[in-house]
Design a protein around this motif. Structure first.
Motif, PDB file in Angstrom:
ATOM      1  N   HIS A  83       1.007  -3.477   4.829  1.00 34.47           N
ATOM      2  CA  HIS A  83       1.005  -2.242   4.052  1.00 34.47           C
ATOM      3  C   HIS A  83       0.632  -1.011   4.883  1.00 34.47           C
ATOM      4  O   HIS A  83       0.335   0.047   4.339  1.00 34.47           O
ATOM      5  N   THR A  84       0.672  -1.174   6.203  1.00 37.01           N
ATOM      6  CA  THR A  84       0.504  -0.019   7.090  1.00 37.01           C
ATOM      7  C   THR A  84       1.852   0.695   7.242  1.00 37.01           C
ATOM      8  O   THR A  84       2.899   0.143   6.888  1.00 37.01           O
ATOM      9  N   PRO A  85       1.864   1.934   7.752  1.00 41.27           N
ATOM     10  CA  PRO A  85       3.145   2.612   7.996  1.00 41.27           C
ATOM     11  C   PRO A  85       4.086   1.800   8.885  1.00 41.27           C
ATOM     12  O   PRO A  85       5.291   1.786   8.661  1.00 41.27           O
ATOM     13  N   ALA A  86       3.532   1.104   9.902  1.00 39.28           N
ATOM     14  CA  ALA A  86       4.372   0.297  10.780  1.00 39.28           C
ATOM     15  C   ALA A  86       4.982  -0.881  10.019  1.00 39.28           C
ATOM     16  O   ALA A  86       6.154  -1.226  10.215  1.00 39.28           O
ATOM     17  N   GLY A  87       4.195  -1.500   9.138  1.00 38.73           N
ATOM     18  CA  GLY A  87       4.715  -2.595   8.335  1.00 38.73           C
ATOM     19  C   GLY A  87       5.805  -2.135   7.382  1.00 38.73           C
ATOM     20  O   GLY A  87       6.808  -2.828   7.182  1.00 38.73           O
TER      21      GLY A  87
END
Length: 411
Positions: free
Chosen positions: A152-156
């Protein structure tokens, strides 16, 4: 008729034993950290090798497994479409577009060049190899990101966007190639002429079929869903949706597409439903039963006599598959993340599973001229190796580094 009745207990025994074995393998693969699809394909290979004389896997039995595998393709692609909400993907296109173009373009080009120029395969099989390598498998590495608390991070989120776009574009390229391939093999004017005639025809068909699906999603999907909810309490009302997915897949077949394409469109139709998660939960038992048969059929389709040649072809294709996704992802991803972040994204894109195998199976369905047995075995090898190794490498990376984006949208 009497012969069919006498064989019915054998068919039921084979199906029941296969389902039990598949569920045992699924549990074992989960504990070993191996994707279940690898176990299912190995099961199919083992069944073919152990029954080398065809006493159990008769022509009648293989036809039953082929039918179950066809339903398995529908289950796989319906879920892909259900999880890839169309409107959301269009909104994400700007953020993910350069990484998507980079990894799809480079992996496809390397796959084609390796097959055509290095391995000296014909044009059409080389095109199928290239298209198969454009796809990825979000599900393989998704669990690794989730366990590392990075999903749920921006990278994910960026990874999810790009992987969904890869799968959709892989299916679109498959549709075009399946339509163009017969013209190419006939030698009618070469690639440009074939793409111009057959490509235009299939684009029109896609537009008409998509318009029908959009109209269904806009005006009929919600009333139909609400009708079944009123008719009977959840989750039973969701089961007719699975029936409608089969109907849409069949309609796609009548339009000249594959069942997989229709199933994908069906999933996209119902992905806009606010209760899509409820649909997915109700669909899960059908998915768990039928989807393994697709991968088991992949194993059954492998010819042991071509195994060694498949390994020879598979090694260069494996290298092209890895380099295409890693370099094609890392280079454009450097606009928004560090080298380590780009590598994490790139390795996550390396697995080739559901969509790549669907593309290979479609080529195999056309015949040896489109997908020779050796190339089919090589793509299965690429799928197995990338699906097993990528999560292992990625898990080590995510334990030591946290991929971060410098900005949500590249300039």
């Amino acid at each position: 008729m009497n012969g069919s009745i006498e064989n019915l207990p054998l068919m039921i025994l084979l199906i029941g034993a296969t389902v039990v074995a598949a569920m045992i393998l699924r549990g074992g693969c989960r504990r070993a950290g191996i994707p279940a699809l690898a176990g299912f394909m190995v099961l199919g290979v083992a069944m073919r090798v152990l029954d080398g004389e065809g006493r159990l896997l008769t022509g009648e039995a293989m036809a039953v497994f082929e039918f179950l595998g066809g339903v398995g393709i529908i289950a796989l692609l319906f879920r892909v479409g259900l999880e890839a909400e169309a409107k959301s993907m269009l909104g994400q296109l700007r953020r993910a577009t350069w990484i998507w173009i980079g990894n799809v373009g480079l992996s496809g080009a390397l796959g084609f060049a390796t097959a055509h120029y290095l391995l000296d395969l014909a044009l059409v099989p080389s095109l199928f190899a290239g298209v198969a390598l454009t796809a990825t498998s979000l599900g393989i590495c998704l669990g690794v990101w989730r366990e590392a608390d990075r999903l749920h991070t921006p990278a994910g989120a960026l990874l999810t966007d790009v992987a969904e776009l890869d799968d959709i574009s892989g299916i679109i390229l498959m549709i075009l190639l399946v339509s163009v391939a017969p013209v190419l093999i006939a030698g009618n004017g070469g690639l440009a002429a074939a793409a111009g005639v057959a490509g235009l025809e299939i684009v029109v068909k896609i537009a008409v079929f998509a318009a029908i699906c959009i109209a269904f999603a806009r005006y009929l999907e919600r009333p139909i869903t609400n009708f079944f909810r009123r008719l009977e309490p959840s989750p039973n009302p969701m089961l007719p949706i699975a029936g409608m997915a089969l109907v849409i897949a069949a309609l796609a077949g009548w339009f000249g597409f594959s069942l997989a394409v229709g199933a994908l469109f069906a999933g996209l139709i119902f992905s806009r439903e606010k209760a899509a998660e409820e649909v997915d939960r109700a669909f899960s038992p059908l998915y768990d039963f039928f989807a393994p048969f697709f991968f088991i059929n992949i194993g059954l389709a492998l010819d042991p006599a071509t195994a060694m040649t498949g390994l020879v072809i598979g090694a260069p294709l494996l290298l092209a598959a890895i380099l295409g996704k890693v370099l094609g992802t890392v280079i454009p991803a450097l606009q928004v993340t560090s080298l380590i972040g780009g590598l994490a994204l790139g390795i996550s894109m390396v697995p080739r599973a559901e969509i790549a195998l669907v593309i290979a199976a479609e080529g195999r369905r056309l015949g040896d001229w489109a997908m020779p047995p050796e190339l089919f075995g090589a793509i299965v090898l690429v799928s197995l190796v990338t699906s097993i190794l990528s999560p292992v490498i990625l898990a080590r990376m995510l334990r030591n580094w946290t991929p971060e984006l410098r900005s949500a949208t590249p300039d």
